[in-house]
Design a protein around this motif. Structure first.
Motif, PDB file in Angstrom:
ATOM      1  N   ILE A  73     -63.812  64.586-100.514  1.00 36.13           N
ATOM      2  CA  ILE A  73     -62.551  65.318-100.433  1.00 36.13           C
ATOM      3  C   ILE A  73     -62.257  66.066-101.731  1.00 36.13           C
ATOM      4  O   ILE A  73     -62.786  65.722-102.794  1.00 36.13           O
ATOM      5  CB  ILE A  73     -61.366  64.382-100.143  1.00 36.13           C
ATOM      6  CG1 ILE A  73     -61.188  63.370-101.282  1.00 36.13           C
ATOM      7  CG2 ILE A  73     -61.535  63.673 -98.811  1.00 36.13           C
ATOM      8  CD1 ILE A  73     -59.943  62.532-101.175  1.00 36.13           C
ATOM      9  N   ARG A  74     -61.427  67.083-101.612  1.00 37.77           N
ATOM     10  CA  ARG A  74     -60.891  67.777-102.772  1.00 37.77           C
ATOM     11  C   ARG A  74     -59.474  67.259-102.993  1.00 37.77           C
ATOM     12  O   ARG A  74     -58.610  67.469-102.140  1.00 37.77           O
ATOM     13  CB  ARG A  74     -60.869  69.286-102.545  1.00 37.77           C
ATOM     14  CG  ARG A  74     -62.233  69.946-102.675  1.00 37.77           C
ATOM     15  CD  ARG A  74     -62.099  71.442-102.541  1.00 37.77           C
ATOM     16  NE  ARG A  74     -63.329  72.119-102.860  1.00 37.77           N
ATOM     17  CZ  ARG A  74     -63.476  73.433-102.807  1.00 37.77           C
ATOM     18  NH1 ARG A  74     -62.453  74.190-102.448  1.00 37.77           N
ATOM     19  NH2 ARG A  74     -64.628  73.994-103.116  1.00 37.77           N
ATOM     20  N   PRO A  75     -59.219  66.594-104.101  1.00 37.20           N
ATOM     21  CA  PRO A  75     -57.887  66.019-104.324  1.00 37.20           C
ATOM     22  C   PRO A  75     -56.822  67.045-104.681  1.00 37.20           C
ATOM     23  O   PRO A  75     -55.641  66.719-104.722  1.00 37.20           O
ATOM     24  CB  PRO A  75     -58.107  65.038-105.470  1.00 37.20           C
ATOM     25  CG  PRO A  75     -59.306  65.540-106.186  1.00 37.20           C
ATOM     26  CD  PRO A  75     -60.170  66.189-105.158  1.00 37.20           C
ATOM     27  N   LEU A  76     -57.242  68.306-104.942  1.00 35.28           N
ATOM     28  CA  LEU A  76     -56.268  69.360-105.210  1.00 35.28           C
ATOM     29  C   LEU A  76     -56.353  70.421-104.118  1.00 35.28           C
ATOM     30  O   LEU A  76     -57.443  70.733-103.629  1.00 35.28           O
ATOM     31  CB  LEU A  76     -56.525  70.019-106.567  1.00 35.28           C
ATOM     32  CG  LEU A  76     -56.245  69.136-107.790  1.00 35.28           C
ATOM     33  CD1 LEU A  76     -57.541  68.621-108.372  1.00 35.28           C
ATOM     34  CD2 LEU A  76     -55.456  69.893-108.829  1.00 35.28           C
ATOM     35  N   LYS A  77     -55.214  70.952-103.751  1.00 33.40           N
ATOM     36  CA  LYS A  77     -55.159  72.005-102.749  1.00 33.40           C
ATOM     37  C   LYS A  77     -54.230  73.095-103.249  1.00 33.40           C
ATOM     38  O   LYS A  77     -53.116  72.818-103.696  1.00 33.40           O
ATOM     39  CB  LYS A  77     -54.648  71.460-101.409  1.00 33.40           C
ATOM     40  CG  LYS A  77     -54.565  72.512-100.295  1.00 33.40           C
ATOM     41  CD  LYS A  77     -54.148  71.876 -98.984  1.00 33.40           C
ATOM     42  CE  LYS A  77     -53.924  72.924 -97.894  1.00 33.40           C
ATOM     43  NZ  LYS A  77     -55.112  73.766 -97.664  1.00 33.40           N
ATOM     44  N   ASP A  78     -54.707  74.334-103.184  1.00 25.65           N
ATOM     45  CA  ASP A  78     -53.911  75.480-103.633  1.00 25.65           C
ATOM     46  C   ASP A  78     -53.405  75.295-105.073  1.00 25.65           C
ATOM     47  O   ASP A  78     -52.274  75.662-105.407  1.00 25.65           O
ATOM     48  CB  ASP A  78     -52.718  75.725-102.707  1.00 25.65           C
ATOM     49  CG  ASP A  78     -53.155  76.046-101.285  1.00 25.65           C
ATOM     50  OD1 ASP A  78     -54.262  76.585-101.126  1.00 25.65           O
ATOM     51  OD2 ASP A  78     -52.394  75.747-100.348  1.00 25.65           O
ATOM     52  N   GLY A  79     -54.239  74.687-105.902  1.00 28.15           N
ATOM     53  CA  GLY A  79     -53.893  74.555-107.312  1.00 28.15           C
ATOM     54  C   GLY A  79     -53.001  73.381-107.665  1.00 28.15           C
ATOM     55  O   GLY A  79     -52.668  73.193-108.839  1.00 28.15           O
TER      56      GLY A  79
END
Length: 349
Positions: A73-79
Motif C-alpha cells: 500500500i501507499r500510506p500517503l494519498k494526494d500528498g
C-alpha cells in the motif's frame, strides 16, 4: 517547534535530515552528506498480523504480486497521510536506514508538505515523524522548499514562479521575499496520469493493466506536447483481456498515451494560468523576465516545458535533477535554518 537546550551540541553528533515525504517517492537529505535515499513511498504489510514485511524498493517489487494476506500500500494519498500507522512505520524505516544509531541521538527533521494541507494533516505528519524517532520537527511548504533547492533567489523582493509536479499533487506558487504571494495546490500529478492511462486502455481496448505498467508506459513514451517524434513511438503493453480473462499484449503509440493523459495535464496548465492571473502586476513583470521553473518528478515528462511555454507565453525551464529539488531545499533550510529564520523575521518587520 523551539530549539532544545544544547541543540548545537546535538547537531554536532546527530545526522539531522530533510525529508520530501511524497505520495510516490520519499527522498532523504542528511546534513553534510546530501541526498542519500530515494525510494518509493510503499509499505507491504501482512493483513493477518499487521506486521510490516517490506518498505520502499522492496515493497514496490511486490505490488500486484503478493499473496492474499500481504498488501502493498501507499500510506500517503494526494500528498497527505491516508494511513497514519503505515506512514510512521515508513518514516521510521527510512530514519533507521540513513541514521547512524551509534550516535544515540535522535535527528532533527525538516519535512516538506503541500501548501493545501490542513492543520490536522500537518499535525499528522509531525506526529508520524515524532513517533518514528525525530526529536525536533520543522515543516516547510513544498513549493518554497523546491525553489530553495532549485537555487532561486526566493528572498529577493521580486517574483519567482515555481511549478512542482509530484506524484499526488502539483504545487504552483509565486514567491517573493521568502513568502508565498500566490499559491495553488491541486491534487493532480503523476499518479493521476497513470490512472488516466489505465482507464484509457480499459475503455478503448478492454485491457486491464496495473499502475506499475501504466507508470512504465508513461515514462517510456509519455509526452505532454504533440510532436511527430514522440507521437510515432510505440510500446508493447502486457495486461489481461477483460473479455477472455487471458493475458494479452498490445502495441500502443505515444500519441494515444498523450491523449490519455490530456485531462490531468490540462488541469495542471489551467492552474498555472490561474495563478498567473492572480499575481500582482509588479511580480508579473518579474516573472515575464525570469520565467517559470518546473521541478518534481513530473518535470521529467517530455514536452511539459514546451506546453507551459505555449499556454503562458513565458520562458519555462526545467531544473537539473528536478525530483530532488524539494528534498535539497529541506536540507538547505536545515543547514542554514538560523539565517532563513532571520530573513523571514526581517521580511515580517
Amino acid at each position: 517547534m523551539l530549539f532544545q537546550p544544547f541543540d548545537f551540541l546535538y547537531s554536532m553528533i546527530s545526522n539531522d535530515m530533510g525529508i520530501d515525504l511524497g505520495t510516490a517517492n520519499t527522498l532523504v537529505y542528511v546534513k553534510g552528506k546530501g541526498v542519500v535515499l530515494r525510494e518509493p513511498s510503499i509499505v507491504a504489510v501482512d493483513q493477518d498480523t499487521g506486521n510490516v514485511k517490506a518498505v520502499g524498493e522492496e515493497a514496490k517489487s511486490m505490488v500486484g504480486r503478493t499473496p492474499a494476506n500481504v498488501q502493498a500500500i501507499r500510506p500517503l494519498k494526494d500528498g497527505v497521510i491516508a494511513n497514519f500507522d503505515m506512514t510512521e512505520s515508513m518514516i521510521r524505516y527510512f530514519i533507521d536506514k540513513v541514521h547512524d544509531r551509534r550516535k544515540f541521538v535522535s535527528p532533527r527533521i525538516v519535512i516538506g508538505v503541500p501548501t493545501g494541507v490542513t492543520e490536522v494533516e500537518k499535525r499528522a505528519v509531525m506526529d508520524s515523524a515524532e513517533q518514528a524517532g525525530a526529536r525536533e520537527i520543522h515543516i516547510i511548504e513544498e513549493p518554497l522548499a523546491a525553489a530553495i533547492g532549485a537555487e532561486m533567489p526566493v528572498y529577493e523582493p521580486a517574483g519567482n514562479m515555481i511549478v512542482d509536479i509530484g506524484g499526488g499533487t502539483t504545487e504552483v506558487a509565486v514567491i517573493s521575499m521568502g513568502g508565498l504571494v500566490v499559491d495553488r495546490s491541486v491534487r493532480v500529478g503523476g499518479d493521476e496520469m497513470d490512472l488516466s492511462i489505465a482507464n484509457y486502455l480499459e475503455d478503448k481496448y478492454n485491457l486491464m493493466v496495473g499502475m506499475r505498467t501504466s507508470e512504465e508506459v508513461k515514462m517510456e513514451i509519455g509526452s505532454a506536447y504533440a510532436s511527430e517524434e514522440h507521437d510515432s513511438q510505440t510500446f508493447e503493453i502486457k495486461g489481461r483481456d477483460l473479455d477472455s480473462g487471458l493475458p494479452k499484449t498490445l502495441s500502443i503509440s505515444g500519441e494515444e498515451i498523450r491523449e490519455a493523459m490530456d485531462e490531468p495535464i490540462k488541469e495542471i496548465v489551467d492552474n498555472v494560468k490561474e495563478t498567473l492571473e492572480e499575481t500582482p502586476p509588479e511580480l508579473s513583470a518579474d516573472i515575464t523576465e525570469r520565467g517559470i521553473v518546473v521541478t518534481g518528478g513530473g518535470a521529467e515528462m517530455n514536452g511539459i516545458d514546451r506546453l507551459l511555454a505555449e499556454h503562458t507565453g513565458l520562458p519555462v525551464s526545467i531544473t537539473e535533477n528536478p525530483l530532488e529539488c524539494v528534498v535539497k531545499g529541506t536540507g538547505m533550510y536545515l543547514q542554514e535554518m538560523k539565517r532563513y529564520n532571520q530573513q523571514q523575521e526581517q521580511v515580517a518587520e
